[in-house]
Design a protein around this motif. Structure first.
Motif, PDB file in Angstrom:
ATOM      1  N   LEU A 270      67.130  35.461  92.105  1.00 17.59           N
ATOM      2  CA  LEU A 270      68.364  35.332  92.621  1.00 17.59           C
ATOM      3  C   LEU A 270      68.944  34.085  91.870  1.00 17.59           C
ATOM      4  O   LEU A 270      68.492  33.065  92.091  1.00 17.59           O
ATOM      5  CB  LEU A 270      68.105  34.967  93.906  1.00 17.59           C
ATOM      6  N   SER A 271      70.206  34.346  90.903  1.00 17.73           N
ATOM      7  CA  SER A 271      70.664  33.354  90.009  1.00 17.73           C
ATOM      8  C   SER A 271      71.811  32.858  90.928  1.00 17.73           C
ATOM      9  O   SER A 271      72.158  31.601  90.749  1.00 17.73           O
ATOM     10  CB  SER A 271      71.150  33.575  88.989  1.00 17.73           C
ATOM     11  N   VAL A 280      69.960  41.351  96.218  1.00 19.72           N
ATOM     12  CA  VAL A 280      69.574  40.885  97.460  1.00 19.72           C
ATOM     13  C   VAL A 280      70.411  41.286  98.633  1.00 19.72           C
ATOM     14  O   VAL A 280      69.480  41.736  99.720  1.00 19.72           O
ATOM     15  CB  VAL A 280      69.324  39.254  97.246  1.00 19.72           C
ATOM     16  N   CYS A 281      71.480  41.313  98.625  1.00 24.06           N
ATOM     17  CA  CYS A 281      72.468  41.689  99.754  1.00 24.06           C
ATOM     18  C   CYS A 281      72.180  43.438 100.165  1.00 24.06           C
ATOM     19  O   CYS A 281      72.287  43.631 101.121  1.00 24.06           O
ATOM     20  CB  CYS A 281      73.698  41.435  99.623  1.00 24.06           C
ATOM     21  N   LYS A 308      74.424  25.955  95.728  1.00 21.50           N
ATOM     22  CA  LYS A 308      75.054  26.268  96.845  1.00 21.50           C
ATOM     23  C   LYS A 308      75.237  27.799  96.952  1.00 21.50           C
ATOM     24  O   LYS A 308      75.342  28.618  98.320  1.00 21.50           O
ATOM     25  CB  LYS A 308      76.426  25.373  96.884  1.00 21.50           C
ATOM     26  N   TRP A 309      75.460  28.593  95.969  1.00 16.23           N
ATOM     27  CA  TRP A 309      75.358  30.066  96.164  1.00 16.23           C
ATOM     28  C   TRP A 309      74.371  30.868  96.338  1.00 16.23           C
ATOM     29  O   TRP A 309      74.033  31.609  97.210  1.00 16.23           O
ATOM     30  CB  TRP A 309      75.954  30.475  94.649  1.00 16.23           C
ATOM     31  N   ILE A 310      73.068  30.108  96.148  1.00 11.39           N
ATOM     32  CA  ILE A 310      71.815  30.744  96.271  1.00 11.39           C
ATOM     33  C   ILE A 310      71.679  30.634  97.708  1.00 11.39           C
ATOM     34  O   ILE A 310      71.172  31.455  98.354  1.00 11.39           O
ATOM     35  CB  ILE A 310      70.641  29.845  95.343  1.00 11.39           C
ATOM     36  N   ASP A 311      71.760  29.551  98.351  1.00 11.93           N
ATOM     37  CA  ASP A 311      71.814  28.934  99.706  1.00 11.93           C
ATOM     38  C   ASP A 311      72.585  29.988 100.480  1.00 11.93           C
ATOM     39  O   ASP A 311      72.042  30.376 101.533  1.00 11.93           O
ATOM     40  CB  ASP A 311      72.070  27.574 100.089  1.00 11.93           C
ATOM     41  N   LEU A 312      73.734  30.313  99.983  1.00 12.64           N
ATOM     42  CA  LEU A 312      74.587  31.187 100.996  1.00 12.64           C
ATOM     43  C   LEU A 312      74.130  32.400 101.146  1.00 12.64           C
ATOM     44  O   LEU A 312      73.994  32.895 102.093  1.00 12.64           O
ATOM     45  CB  LEU A 312      75.871  30.812 100.172  1.00 12.64           C
ATOM     46  N   VAL A 313      73.619  33.013  99.907  1.00 13.32           N
ATOM     47  CA  VAL A 313      73.291  34.374  99.632  1.00 13.32           C
ATOM     48  C   VAL A 313      71.605  34.459 100.661  1.00 13.32           C
ATOM     49  O   VAL A 313      71.693  35.414 101.579  1.00 13.32           O
ATOM     50  CB  VAL A 313      72.602  34.948  98.513  1.00 13.32           C
ATOM     51  N   ASN A 314      70.897  33.521 100.565  1.00 19.18           N
ATOM     52  CA  ASN A 314      69.657  33.586 101.456  1.00 19.18           C
ATOM     53  C   ASN A 314      69.960  33.488 102.754  1.00 19.18           C
ATOM     54  O   ASN A 314      69.176  34.078 103.602  1.00 19.18           O
ATOM     55  CB  ASN A 314      68.730  32.373 100.783  1.00 19.18           C
ATOM     56  N   GLN A 315      70.863  32.675 103.254  1.00 13.93           N
ATOM     57  CA  GLN A 315      71.379  32.570 104.481  1.00 13.93           C
ATOM     58  C   GLN A 315      71.990  33.747 105.137  1.00 13.93           C
ATOM     59  O   GLN A 315      71.600  34.258 106.605  1.00 13.93           O
ATOM     60  CB  GLN A 315      72.350  31.268 104.670  1.00 13.93           C
ATOM     61  N   HIS A 316      72.644  34.436 104.295  1.00 12.41           N
ATOM     62  CA  HIS A 316      73.411  35.817 104.781  1.00 12.41           C
ATOM     63  C   HIS A 316      72.348  36.810 105.047  1.00 12.41           C
ATOM     64  O   HIS A 316      72.600  37.607 105.912  1.00 12.41           O
ATOM     65  CB  HIS A 316      74.398  36.054 103.544  1.00 12.41           C
ATOM     66  N   THR A 317      71.295  36.957 104.010  1.00 14.22           N
ATOM     67  CA  THR A 317      70.367  37.959 104.256  1.00 14.22           C
ATOM     68  C   THR A 317      69.059  37.527 105.132  1.00 14.22           C
ATOM     69  O   THR A 317      68.128  38.228 105.200  1.00 14.22           O
ATOM     70  CB  THR A 317      69.775  38.409 102.991  1.00 14.22           C
ATOM     71  N   GLY A 318      68.996  36.059 105.159  1.00 12.59           N
ATOM     72  CA  GLY A 318      67.503  35.810 106.004  1.00 12.59           C
ATOM     73  C   GLY A 318      66.562  35.761 105.234  1.00 12.59           C
ATOM     74  O   GLY A 318      65.449  36.055 105.565  1.00 12.59           O
ATOM     75  N   ALA A 319      66.765  35.684 103.776  1.00 11.39           N
ATOM     76  CA  ALA A 319      65.660  35.739 102.819  1.00 11.39           C
ATOM     77  C   ALA A 319      64.696  34.411 102.925  1.00 11.39           C
ATOM     78  O   ALA A 319      65.247  33.537 103.153  1.00 11.39           O
ATOM     79  CB  ALA A 319      65.948  35.979 101.283  1.00 11.39           C
TER      80      ALA A 319
END
Length: 627
Positions: A270-271, A280-281, A308-319
């Motif tokens: 995840l970049s 990921v999503c 900040k973008w990595i954190d956003l995607v991880n939070q969105h997906t619960g990764a």
């Protein structure tokens, strides 16, 4: 994922078995779970097939290779994954074929028995394989449409040798190969590599993406590779934009679903960009309870950090997030290992960031990783290929639209209108004018640190390769460029980076964007579905991912990826210039080292990084390892 090697010795050889065994030793990282080597003495020569296995599907010993077809006719060593193997298996079972394993290798064997080479377009996956047919004593080498999986070969004096990596080829070769000076020049001056059949070593060639080489072992001299796949660029009934959005969404999710087929743990690189975020999503959209592990490089430079973008995607997906932080001195410490893993010189320090991401995945027991390579080349990403899009509009006589596009593109990228015209000039200027423009902008074809007279005497072409503009693509220059990027200048070197970095740590890298059906879908869409009139890249894909990827990510117009603070990282490696030179080294003849070192030492550490510095250091680190 695996390593394959072997060869045909027409008169036999007393040390052929030892050479293949050494090659397999050098491929162990590609397949640490099993090893196979079969020798086929045929009276008129000796064939060897060798394999190292990384077990992904059917972890039992039934997946051992070389694998025989049930009738004993075919023998194969195979590196890759066929993601739609279950569907092909069901089709073959309906025709009476039987199976004794759960592997995709057995599916491939039966598919070849059933359809021969005509089975290849049916395969959605990545693969490189060597197949021996006992019926006609033929050996066939095949590589997937995009060259995701590597395959090198040497064909001379009726002998054919092959292997997954250069180190394996060097173990097989009858003698140490010379440098290919043309490829060295192309790399050092223009940064070009992995974009044609020739490699850095004379006589060793890539089997190009989407190509097949078949030789008769009884008459092996005249065989030449041929292309079995290229993007299908045939005008179909035009889809509306909404229909295109739905088709892209459906095919992409299908790709994600099939790429998750595995009997071992799967993660994702995840970049923070649109492509990796969509993967990921998409995984979360399809499988609500799937444990998702993401692996990301986080730059220490705020200007290139995507945290900040990595954190956003991880939070969105619960990764479950795993982050890699790199200190400036670490590249210098790992440089020799990185260069050895890549096998040949490469383009930038971002490859080291990727190297460390795969290392971290292996440390966390992840065997398969999904990553986003290919999205830009299929969907009009990067900066939107402004020169090619402008040329399309001009050839369609849409001069006002071209003017508006250039204005929008410049504003979107924080550049001037002149920069858009420079992109257009890059592909349209006559060769002599283009060479003059390069000279005036400080990027000459004949830099003074090269021994130009010697290179000319050796027949090296001192020019930049620009793909010719073909009449058939008039008004479709963006599509022409994307199609060319898939199999030549563009994507192949990126896929090489990912394959070698992943396999160094015995990790399988999968690229869900890269299937033939998805490529044919994207490259038959109108160009303004890919890059909008307002110069927004990946227009149709952004729309297709609505409701799957957070809008704030889809609305991004910058592209950072695994960007690294190169100037800070590279200066500690400058001493490699002296360390990489050995007495009587070819490099001393090829280049004037003192002039080059004076040039790079004059570059202040805080200035924009000069790409030649990295390439030369990389080249010198690689040269002593050729053995």
């Amino acid at each position: 994922m695996c390593g394959i090697t072997g060869g045909w010795w027409p008169q036999g050889s007393p040390d052929s078995a030892l050479r293949v065994s050494t090659a397999l030793d050098r491929l162990r990282h590609r397949g640490p779970n099993d090893r196979g080597h079969e020798i086929y003495p045929l009276g008129f020569g000796e064939l060897h097939l060798g394999h190292t296995r990384l077990s992904i599907l059917d972890l039992s010993p039934a997946g051992h290779q070389p694998m025989l077809s049930h009738d004993g006719r075919l023998s194969i060593v195979y590196n890759g994954e066929i993601y739609n193997y279950k569907e092909i298996r069901a089709e073959l079972q309906q025709q009476g074929f039987r199976f004794s394993t759960q592997t995709d290798t057995e599916v491939l064997l039966n598919a070849w028995l059933c359809w021969g080479p005509a089975c290849l377009p049916k395969l959605e996956g990545m693969f490189a394989f060597a197949l021996y047919d006992k019926q006609d004593h033929s050996l066939t080498l095949v590589r997937d449409p995009f060259g995701i999986k590597p395959l090198f070969y040497y064909h001379h004096d009726n002998q054919l040798l092959f292997g997954s990596e250069q180190t394996a080829m060097l173990a097989l070769m009858p003698q140490k190969p010379e440098l290919n000076w043309q490829r060295c020049y192309d790399y050092l001056v223009h940064g070009q590599y992995d974009n044609q059949e020739d490699t850095f070593l004379a006589g060793i060639r890539h089997l190009l993406p989407g190509h097949l080489l078949r030789i008769s072992l009884q008459q092996p001299a005249n065989a030449e590779p041929y292309q079995w796949w290229a993007p299908t660029l045939v005008k179909k009934e035009k889809l509306t934009f909404d229909q295109a959005v739905e088709a892209v969404r459906e095919q992409f999710l299908h790709n994600i679903r099939t790429h998750l087929r595995s009997d071992v743990p799967v993660g994702a690189a995840l970049s923070g960009g649109i492509d990796s975020s969509a993967i990921v999503c998409g995984m979360r959209y399809l499988y609500k309870d799937l444990p998702i592990h993401t692996f990301s490089y986080v730059s220490s430079d705020p200007a290139t950090s995507e945290e900040k973008w990595i954190d956003l995607v991880n939070q969105h997906t619960g990764a479950i997030a795993h982050k890699v932080h790199i200190q400036p001195h670490e590249l210098a410490e790992d440089l020799d290992t990185l260069v050895k893993a890549q096998g040949e010189p490469f383009g930038s320090t971002s490859i080291y960031a990727q190297f460390r991401v795969f290392k971290h995945a292996r440390e966390n027991n992840i065997t398969v990783m999904l990553e986003g390579q290919g999205g830009d080349e299929l969907l009009g990403g990067y900066s939107g290929y402004p020169g090619h899009r402008l040329l399309s509009l001009l050839e369609q006589h849409r001069y006002g639209a071209a003017h508006d596009f250039a204005k929008h593109w410049a504003k979107l990228n924080g550049l001037s209108y002149r920069h858009a015209l420079m992109h257009l000039a890059h592909i349209t200027l006559p060769p002599k004018v283009y060479a003059l423009a390069r000279q005036l902008t400080g990027r000459p074809f004949e830099p003074d640190w090269l021994n130009i007279d010697l290179l000319k005497e050796a027949g090296v072409k001192l020019c930049d390769y620009r793909p010719p503009l073909k009449p058939d693509y008039k008004g479709q220059r963006l599509i022409e460029k994307l199609a060319h990027s898939l199999q030549s200048y563009g994507l192949p070197h990126l896929l090489r980076h990912g394959d070698r970095n992943a396999m160094h740590f015995s990790v399988e890298s999968r690229v869900p964007f890269l299937t033939a059906p998805f490529a044919n879908l994207c490259l038959n869409l109108p160009e303004d579905y890919l890059v909008s009139p307002e110069a927004e890249t990946k227009r149709v894909f952004r729309a297709a991912m609505q409701g799957i990827v957070p809008n704030v990510v889809l609305n991004r117009n910058d592209k950072i990826g695994f960007s690294t603070p190169e100037q800070t990282w590279v200066h500690p490696t400058i001493d490699k210039i002296d360390e990489g030179l050995v007495p009587n080294d070819t490099t001393r003849i090829f280049a004037q080292v003192s002039k080059y070192k004076k040039q790079i030492n004059s570059i202040p550490k805080k200035t924009t990084y000069a790409s030649q510095m990295w390439r030369y250091i990389n080249f010198l680190c690689w040269r002593p390892g050729i053995k």
